[in-house]
Design an enzyme around this catalytic site. Structure first.
Site: not given
Length: 410
Positions: A34, A130
């Site tokens: 992420d 992500e």
């Protein structure tokens, strides 16, 4: 006031996991990567004078804009994504506002995802910033999961100059949880041995599927932590979760059997705009919709994807929101096809239900890899012509900016 309840304590070490209808999963090694405050971090990367300062990326407060992303410096003032920009500015008067530069974010996202694919073909892209990576079968080539995670973090830093947080775990739920535990620039490993120690003290809101309403309902029963949740009798939990008890208990025990999926049919691309004053004028609305279709189709092509379903989103002055959708005969990313469908949806709505709008949006879903399926909506020469037009316009916009050139209106 919290109401206390009597609980019977259950433990996987003391009972058969099938008591909860839990099936132990095959061994997997999953990474969740992420990017940290992605849009805001890109702004600070491209404009060094913004480094260390509170940055808000999004729409103008005068246009009812919202915060698309905020730097960690801004988050110290309790500013959050999706917050109205006007509210964010009140919380952080010193914040610097930056417009959304989607083309730039997509450009960097492509570089990051190219890095992922250097280590494994099993990449599930969740969003522009992500993804899940299954590296179970790649460890003989690149070392163990921790080594792969550190290499990817290093590659991202060296290639695009940004930091990423990495979570490593035996499944997707735990991997995503891990990546969020030590942001920014985090690196957390959850194993079968330590998962319960990490999970138990966390608030129940960390469990997927537990939103504010459910969280409040659990709190009223005296259930605030994951440990309290997993040690509560299933019949008591059924008062809140009904037929979802087994699913929730699996997550509370750190069990998630879902595989990494390379493409997700639920994925969609969209663009929308909220107006400072309600708009009724047909030509104005069509012009805004035109720009949104251009943006969505360009993003699809940039990621080598296509879509089959298009959706028009309309919000009236009283906040009532409606959608109108249509499904194409074949998936595509050709702008002209999307424009024709969007205009048809809009015209049907305008003829029957026209009223002042505070928001209009366009979305594309039913995502698949570019080139898959049959292209049948145009004959071959016209299809190729439209694709060439898209290619030329994309290159011009990439070099000179998104506002440098535009097709004629509907």
């Amino acid at each position: 006031m919290m109401r206390s309840i009597n609980r019977t304590t259950y433990s996987l070490s003391l009972i058969d996991p099938t008591h909860y209808n839990i099936q132990m999963q095959p061994a997997r090694v999953i990474l969740h990567i992420d990017m940290d405050a992605f849009y805001a971090s890109v702004e600070q990367l491209d404009f060094p004078n913004l480094k260390g300062k509170p940055v808000l990326v999004g729409g103008s407060p005068q246009q009812r804009g919202v915060v698309a992303a905020c730097s960690y410096e801004a988050r110290k003032f309790n500013v959050r994504s999706a917050m109205p920009m006007s509210q964010a500015i009140k919380l952080c008067p010193s914040a610097i506002m930056q417009p959304v530069r989607m083309d730039r974010y997509i450009e960097i996202s492509r570089q990051i995802h190219n890095i992922f694919h250097q280590y494994t073909p099993d990449v599930e892209k969740l969003s522009i910033d992500e993804a899940f990576l299954d590296v179970t079968g790649c460890q003989k080539l690149f070392g163990n999961a921790e080594s792969i995670g550190k290499q990817i973090k290093s590659d991202i830093k060296n290639t695009v100059g940004l930091t990423a947080s990495v979570g490593i775990a035996p499944n997707k739920f735990l991997a995503k949880l891990a990546s969020d535990l030590d942001k920014p620039d985090g690196f957390v490993v959850i194993t079968e041995d330590n998962k319960q120690k990490i999970l138990d003290p966390l608030p129940v809101s960390k469990i997927w599927g537990i939103g504010k309403v459910t969280n409040d309902a659990l709190n009223r029963l005296g259930i605030q932590t994951v440990e309290q949740l997993r040690t509560t009798p299933p019949n008591t939990l059924a008062l809140v979760f009904k037929n979802r008890v087994d699913k929730i208990l699996k997550l509370a025990h750190g069990i998630d059997n879902r595989p990494v999926e390379t493409y997700s049919e639920a994925k969609s691309f969209s663009a929308e705009e909220t107006f400072a004053a309600d708009i009724m004028d047909k030509d104005t609305l069509l012009s805004i919709l035109h720009n949104q279709v251009e943006e969505v189709s360009q993003r699809l092509r940039a990621e080598k994807l296509q879509a089959r379903t298009v959706t028009l989103k309309l919000r009236y002055s009283d906040f009532k929101t409606i959608t109108r959708s249509s499904t194409l005969e074949s998936p595509t990313n050709v702008t002209q096809l999307f424009l024709l469908e969007a205009k048809t949806l809009f015209s049907n709505w305008y003829t029957k239900s026209a009223a002042p709008l505070r928001l209009i949006g366009f979305g594309a879903s039913g995502i698949s890899p570019q080139g898959s399926g049959q292209m049948m909506l145009f004959n071959d020469p016209e299809q190729e012509k439209q694709k060439k037009v898209d290619n030329i316009l994309d290159k011009i916009k990439e070099k000179f900016g998104t506002d440098s050139l535009k097709r004629g209106d509907f």
